[in-house]
Design a protein around this motif. Structure first.
Motif, PDB file in Angstrom:
ATOM      1  N   ALA A 194       4.016  71.601  20.098  1.00  0.00           N
ATOM      2  CA  ALA A 194       3.878  70.334  21.468  1.00  0.00           C
ATOM      3  C   ALA A 194       5.301  70.494  22.296  1.00  0.00           C
ATOM      4  CB  ALA A 194       5.042  68.726  21.010  1.00  0.00           C
ATOM      5  N   GLU A 195       5.969  71.197  22.334  1.00  0.00           N
ATOM      6  CA  GLU A 195       8.109  71.183  23.159  1.00  0.00           C
ATOM      7  C   GLU A 195       7.547  72.970  23.948  1.00  0.00           C
ATOM      8  OE1 GLU A 195      10.370  69.785  23.032  1.00  0.00           O
ATOM      9  OE2 GLU A 195      11.929  71.499  24.250  1.00  0.00           O
TER      10      GLU A 195
ATOM     11  N   THR B  52       4.279  73.344  24.403  1.00  0.00           N
ATOM     12  CA  THR B  52       3.337  73.321  25.757  1.00  0.00           C
ATOM     13  C   THR B  52       3.828  72.610  26.282  1.00  0.00           C
ATOM     14  OG1 THR B  52       1.560  72.853  23.874  1.00  0.00           O
ATOM     15  CG2 THR B  52       1.100  71.937  25.790  1.00  0.00           C
ATOM     16  N   ASP B  53       4.798  71.303  26.242  1.00  0.00           N
ATOM     17  CA  ASP B  53       5.507  70.696  28.017  1.00  0.00           C
ATOM     18  C   ASP B  53       6.207  71.958  28.236  1.00  0.00           C
ATOM     19  OD1 ASP B  53       4.829  67.720  27.437  1.00  0.00           O
ATOM     20  OD2 ASP B  53       6.054  67.454  25.383  1.00  0.00           O
ATOM     21  N   LEU B  54       6.987  73.326  27.798  1.00  0.00           N
ATOM     22  CA  LEU B  54       7.698  73.801  28.770  1.00  0.00           C
ATOM     23  C   LEU B  54       6.726  74.731  29.950  1.00  0.00           C
ATOM     24  CD1 LEU B  54      10.671  75.207  25.958  1.00  0.00           C
ATOM     25  CD2 LEU B  54      10.513  73.553  28.243  1.00  0.00           C
TER      26      LEU B  54
ATOM     27  N   ASN C  97       4.343  73.422  30.297  1.00  0.00           N
ATOM     28  CA  ASN C  97       3.307  72.526  31.533  1.00  0.00           C
ATOM     29  C   ASN C  97       4.488  72.486  32.293  1.00  0.00           C
ATOM     30  OD1 ASN C  97       1.257  71.818  29.653  1.00  0.00           O
ATOM     31  ND2 ASN C  97       1.577  69.928  29.461  1.00  0.00           N
ATOM     32  N   LYS C  98       5.480  72.260  32.273  1.00  0.00           N
ATOM     33  CA  LYS C  98       6.673  72.167  33.536  1.00  0.00           C
ATOM     34  C   LYS C  98       6.421  73.465  34.152  1.00  0.00           C
ATOM     35  CE  LYS C  98      10.013  69.302  33.043  1.00  0.00           C
ATOM     36  NZ  LYS C  98       9.760  67.941  33.874  1.00  0.00           N
TER      37      LYS C  98
ATOM     38  N   ASP D 192       3.884  75.446  35.161  1.00  0.00           N
ATOM     39  CA  ASP D 192       2.636  75.443  35.427  1.00  0.00           C
ATOM     40  C   ASP D 192       2.708  74.438  36.982  1.00  0.00           C
ATOM     41  OD1 ASP D 192       1.759  77.583  33.929  1.00  0.00           O
ATOM     42  OD2 ASP D 192       0.740  76.098  32.408  1.00  0.00           O
ATOM     43  N   ILE D 193       3.117  73.416  36.621  1.00  0.00           N
ATOM     44  CA  ILE D 193       3.391  72.441  37.728  1.00  0.00           C
ATOM     45  C   ILE D 193       4.113  72.815  38.772  1.00  0.00           C
ATOM     46  CG2 ILE D 193       4.387  70.247  37.764  1.00  0.00           C
ATOM     47  CD1 ILE D 193       3.389  69.415  34.993  1.00  0.00           C
TER      48      ILE D 193
ATOM     49  N   LEU E 152       1.680  75.281  40.700  1.00  0.00           N
ATOM     50  CA  LEU E 152       0.635  74.399  40.723  1.00  0.00           C
ATOM     51  C   LEU E 152       1.424  74.142  42.752  1.00  0.00           C
ATOM     52  CD1 LEU E 152      -2.095  72.634  40.894  1.00  0.00           C
ATOM     53  CD2 LEU E 152      -0.509  70.693  39.597  1.00  0.00           C
ATOM     54  N   LEU E 153       2.719  73.126  42.707  1.00  0.00           N
ATOM     55  CA  LEU E 153       3.545  72.862  43.268  1.00  0.00           C
ATOM     56  C   LEU E 153       3.955  74.181  44.618  1.00  0.00           C
ATOM     57  CD1 LEU E 153       5.987  70.328  41.827  1.00  0.00           C
ATOM     58  CD2 LEU E 153       4.003  69.904  43.935  1.00  0.00           C
ATOM     59  N   ALA E 154       3.983  74.586  44.440  1.00  0.00           N
ATOM     60  CA  ALA E 154       4.125  76.063  45.200  1.00  0.00           C
ATOM     61  C   ALA E 154       2.697  77.230  45.497  1.00  0.00           C
ATOM     62  CB  ALA E 154       4.311  77.507  44.254  1.00  0.00           C
TER      63      ALA E 154
END
Lengths: 56, 163
Positions: free
Chosen positions: A39-40, A42-44, A46-47, A49-50, A53-55
């Motif tokens: 889970a850790e 995947t969350d890292l 995700n951070k 990848d977000i 995505l914003l860039a």
């Protein structure tokens, strides 16, 4: 109901059910520590990848 | 496209209920700590799926910049809160807490820290509206399912951390 809509609906429900079963199967083979680490990670990811995505 | 709305709404409702049922069933027979970790992992996985779909839809012009930023902001909030929730759960476990009510309280605080209803976002494309109703609805269902699953978890038989 339109047959195309019915087929799309069926695939959406089936796909979600398969994903849920896969997730439960993957989790059942892990220890608590492995599950927490997964889970850790995947969350890292995700951070990261977000940010990408914003860039875009 | 009008015919799609009731059908997709039905699909979202069905999948959400199925997700909650699966999550609750997944919690039965497991202790609150394990159930909380599994719920946190579920949230992380649904966010990962949502990021992929958002990237695809933005790349094909089905999402504009403000919509992309709104979704990304929501997913970032969920991810940050998920990490805080999981770390708090692990600290509680290390302290020897086995009472499910305390894990449920953490899960409720987690849900409350993500106040925005993602299915209430509005998009310029009807297809995006339907798609992100499903995708972000799944994230929301995973979030809401954690407390329910912990409530259904069996009490832990051993204490860890010396309490």
């Amino acid at each position: 109901m339109d047959p195309t809509v019915a087929i799309n609906l069926g695939f959406a429900v089936l796909n979600e059910a398969i994903n849920l079963i896969r997730g439960i199967q993957a989790q059942s083979g892990m220890t608590d520590d492995q599950l927490a680490a997964h889970a850790e990670a995947t969350d890292l990811q995700n951070k990261d990848d977000i940010k990408k995505l914003l860039a875009l | 496209m009008r015919k799609l709305r009731p059908a997709r709404t039905t699909a979202i409702a069905f999948v959400t209920l199925a997700a909650l049922w699966f999550t609750a069933a997944n919690g039965c027979g497991k202790d609150p700590y394990r159930t909380a970790l599994a719920g946190s992992d579920d949230v992380a996985n649904t966010v990962a799926s949502a990021i992929k779909v958002t990237t695809q839809y933005y790349g094909t012009g089905k999402l504009n910049d403000p919509e992309k930023a709104t979704i990304a902001g929501y997913l970032d909030t969920v991810t940050g809160s998920n990490m805080k929730f999981r770390h708090a759960v692990m600290d509680m476990h290390k302290a020897g807490v086995t009472d499910s009510a305390q894990y449920v309280a953490l899960a409720q605080a987690f849900v409350n820290s993500v106040p925005t209803d993602p299915v209430a976002f509005h998009y310029h494309s009807a297809e995006s509206q339907a798609k992100f109703g499903e995708v972000l609805g799944a994230v929301k269902a995973a979030l809401n399912g954690i407390a329910l699953a912990i409530q259904n978890a069996k009490p832990a038989t051993t204490t860890k951390g010396g309490q």
